[in-house]
Design a protein around this motif. Structure first.
Motif, PDB file in Angstrom:
ATOM      1  N   UNK A  19      -9.821   0.770   2.671  1.00  0.00           N
ATOM      2  CA  UNK A  19      -9.976   2.049   1.973  1.00  0.00           C
ATOM      3  C   UNK A  19     -11.408   2.566   2.088  1.00  0.00           C
ATOM      4  N   UNK A  54      -5.449   8.174  -7.461  1.00  0.00           N
ATOM      5  CA  UNK A  54      -5.151   7.683  -6.113  1.00  0.00           C
ATOM      6  C   UNK A  54      -5.419   8.734  -5.038  1.00  0.00           C
ATOM      7  N   UNK A  55      -5.946   9.888  -5.425  1.00  0.00           N
ATOM      8  CA  UNK A  55      -6.280  10.920  -4.438  1.00  0.00           C
ATOM      9  C   UNK A  55      -5.103  11.267  -3.530  1.00  0.00           C
ATOM     10  N   UNK A  56      -3.950  11.433  -4.140  1.00  0.00           N
ATOM     11  CA  UNK A  56      -2.761  11.802  -3.371  1.00  0.00           C
ATOM     12  C   UNK A  56      -2.666  13.327  -3.285  1.00  0.00           C
ATOM     13  N   UNK A  57      -2.391  13.825  -2.108  1.00  0.00           N
ATOM     14  CA  UNK A  57      -2.229  15.258  -1.868  1.00  0.00           C
ATOM     15  C   UNK A  57      -0.746  15.620  -1.834  1.00  0.00           C
ATOM     16  N   UNK A  58      -0.412  16.726  -2.497  1.00  0.00           N
ATOM     17  CA  UNK A  58       0.959  17.256  -2.458  1.00  0.00           C
ATOM     18  C   UNK A  58       0.922  18.536  -1.640  1.00  0.00           C
ATOM     19  N   UNK A 102     -12.512   6.149   1.161  1.00  0.00           N
ATOM     20  CA  UNK A 102     -11.887   6.261  -0.157  1.00  0.00           C
ATOM     21  C   UNK A 102     -12.347   5.093  -1.032  1.00  0.00           C
ATOM     22  N   UNK A 137       0.795  -1.241   0.000  1.00  0.00           N
ATOM     23  CA  UNK A 137       0.000   0.000   0.000  1.00  0.00           C
ATOM     24  C   UNK A 137       0.820   1.280   0.000  1.00  0.00           C
ATOM     25  N   UNK A 152      -1.772  20.919  -3.306  1.00  0.00           N
ATOM     26  CA  UNK A 152      -2.528  20.362  -4.440  1.00  0.00           C
ATOM     27  C   UNK A 152      -3.220  19.090  -3.949  1.00  0.00           C
ATOM     28  N   UNK A 153      -4.532  19.047  -4.076  1.00  0.00           N
ATOM     29  CA  UNK A 153      -5.240  17.873  -3.589  1.00  0.00           C
ATOM     30  C   UNK A 153      -6.374  17.517  -4.539  1.00  0.00           C
ATOM     31  N   UNK A 154      -7.288  16.683  -4.076  1.00  0.00           N
ATOM     32  CA  UNK A 154      -8.411  16.252  -4.914  1.00  0.00           C
ATOM     33  C   UNK A 154      -8.109  14.938  -5.601  1.00  0.00           C
ATOM     34  N   UNK A 214       0.586   6.102  -0.012  1.00  0.00           N
ATOM     35  CA  UNK A 214      -0.624   5.284  -0.065  1.00  0.00           C
ATOM     36  C   UNK A 214      -1.736   6.063  -0.763  1.00  0.00           C
ATOM     37  N   UNK A 215      -2.673   5.378  -1.408  1.00  0.00           N
ATOM     38  CA  UNK A 215      -3.843   6.052  -1.981  1.00  0.00           C
ATOM     39  C   UNK A 215      -4.544   6.823  -0.862  1.00  0.00           C
ATOM     40  N   UNK A 216      -4.930   8.057  -1.167  1.00  0.00           N
ATOM     41  CA  UNK A 216      -5.554   8.904  -0.156  1.00  0.00           C
ATOM     42  C   UNK A 216      -4.550   9.575   0.763  1.00  0.00           C
ATOM     43  N   UNK A 235       0.836   6.320   4.700  1.00  0.00           N
ATOM     44  CA  UNK A 235      -0.147   7.410   4.674  1.00  0.00           C
ATOM     45  C   UNK A 235       0.503   8.764   4.398  1.00  0.00           C
TER      46      UNK A 235
END
Lengths: 343, 343
Positions: free
Chosen positions: B94, A283-287, B99, A235, B287-289, A258-260, A238
């Motif tokens: 998930x 994968x709904x990854x936030x930067x 998610x 996975x 940056x998200x979503x 991980x996704x999310x 987080x």
């Protein structure tokens, strides 16, 4: 006074420069007791274009207040103070929101009329908003830990905080430099129970373990990603604390998040464009992350440093005098030293 | 039964296909009462490579349960149900985290053995985890609003939620398509008091105003950025809801997001690399979503739709029968219709 001037890649000198003086009623003059060399100082040391006049350098310091302007009320002569790595008024809208790095009246050390930190003294603009008073001490270890509040520990904390680290989140820290190790310590402080440290210099990763890393991953790139995935049932973690700033480090971060989950960056990106296309999106990854508003975090972190509960000053593995600063740059650039303290 | 098949760019047909049947004990068969065409269906409609066999399409539908497998317990024959735009088990790690789009047993409509939504009936895998029961109604407007829970309103809500919209945050919504307008409504529902809608189609931006937009910015690119900055004392807005998916839309979003703010994307990125270098980093922009886990949001949003407090179904401005679906694609692609309901 004596201060450090950089003239181009590989060319750092300690020279006699004009003594700082009060220019605004909100200024203070601080004589430097401790300063240090930052990983980010190594970028100009590696690549700065040659300059005839050079520029002052250094953005982490603590010292004694020598003199204050008429409007300064929170610090006075003789106080021991630490300066965050940018100055700020601590009153504008951004500062009130805790984003002192976007202060409307803020700015950088080593710019016009503002000294760099690697010198004998500094003119500090916005002294009330910038400086934080410290309990006096002559303890070298405590002074070293104080100094990390200026940048490296606050930056690690910013990384962990913006990534949303807490006791329920797994963490990967990318980079075993002083910021990466500080991020390990910050993640541990925020309650993380599983912290993977990606780094390959054993003396550094040993300190990482002491700071709270539960696993060390020496592999990089695809191999490093595979290793972290293997340790996390495929996975990833987080949160990912990206403390390097290169594109390969960022890409590796995307591979282990991980996704999310959230990847926070505190190493200044050495790239303009990054892979944020459909794969990341699905994968709904936030930067997140960015330049750390150290001033915002210092009061909170200082409490735990004074307690002796956390000793972020352990990232310094070499202490030199001001005249040896050029040698300090060389040692850090050659990875002989992790982080160099200037006394 | 009759269902929609896409064979390539511009080539959508309604054809006779095999009736769906239960394959797993966790399946249900749902006869479709309402479905619709999504902005994201327009991407293959614009550029899909020609395929001899074609593929089924449509991922938003509500309907009546006709038959259930032996293990299905939460819905039964005759229930009116809505399906989110992906199926999911609602029990894996998930899904428990909300998610559902990363569900370990989830997947997409219109794939092998799983029908698309633009047809007479659908085999629904993971029926318990996927379908949400709705109060029966014959009210066309309420059915339309129900249907938006499947994708467009949930997606707007995901955008606003991940961006952190609340009563203290200013908002820019980029895009006056159905998702953009839904994002306006979602932001309003979360308490936003200042919502800038960037769009240039007046019928759409008028609906945006009805949904809660306080200002409409018709300009695009640099001019659009300048306009939003002018309206926000040069700062930009705390949140940006990017509901288009093109690189220019993303870049415009970066131009109007305030330092320390968040840009959330829910339009599938039509680019692989984006400008996330030092400029973004210095301003601490997040940056998200991503792909909206509609299933997670449906119960919460349904309450407000039933109340009649919010009428997201107003995004549908054309209703057609199943045989007219190809014409519906054309009308949406030509921007004659905002969003087409299939009855």
């Amino acid at each position: 006074m004596r201060a450090t001037v950089i003239y181009g890649a590989g060319d750092v000198r300690v020279e006699t420069v004009p003594d700082p003086k009060l220019l605004e009623p909100t200024d203070a003059i601080v004589s430097v007791v401790r300063s240090c060399i930052c990983g980010s100082d190594l970028w100009p040391y590696a690549s700065m274009k040659r300059s005839e006049r050079g520029r002052r350098i250094g953005h982490e310091f603590l010292g004694l207040v020598e003199e204050t302007g008429a409007d300064v009320t929170t610090v006075g002569k003789g106080d021991l103070v630490v300066a965050p790595f940018v100055f700020s008024d601590n009153t504008c809208q951004y500062c009130q929101e805790g984003l002192h790095t976007s202060c409307e009246h803020g700015g950088n050390w080593g710019t016009k009329d503002v000294d760099g930190g690697q010198g004998e003294a500094v003119r500090v603009p916005q002294a009330d908003g910038t400086l934080v008073k410290l309990p006096h001490t002559e303890d070298d270890d405590l002074l070293a830990s104080y100094l990390t509040l200026s940048d490296v520990f606050s930056t690690g904390h910013h990384c962990a905080t913006t990534a949303g680290v807490n006791e329920r989140k797994t963490v990967t820290v990318i980079g075993d430099g002083a910021v990466g190790l500080s991020a390990v310590l910050a993640a541990k402080r925020l309650g993380a129970e599983q912290i993977f440290l990606m780094g390959r210099h054993q003396a550094r990763t040993d300190l990482g373990r002491e700071f709270g890393a539960t696993d060390v991953v020496a592999e990089r790139g695809e191999e490093g990603i595979a290793k972290v995935l293997e340790l996390t049932s495929g996975q990833g973690t987080h949160t990912v604390l990206e403390c390097v700033g290169t594109k390969p480090a960022f890409e590796m971060g995307l591979g282990v998040v991980r996704a999310g989950g959230t990847l926070s960056r505190v190493g200044v990106p050495q790239y303009e464009e990054g892979p944020i296309g459909p794969a990341l999106f699905r994968r709904n990854v936030t930067i997140t992350g960015g330049v750390a508003p150290a001033r915002h975090y210092i009061p909170e972190l200082l409490v735990d440093v004074l307690d002796g509960k956390y000793q972020p000053g352990k990232v310094f593995d070499r202490t030199i005098g001001l005249e040896a600063v050029p040698e300090g740059y060389r040692a850090m650039a050659d990875r002989e030293a992790l982080k160099v303290l200037v006394k």
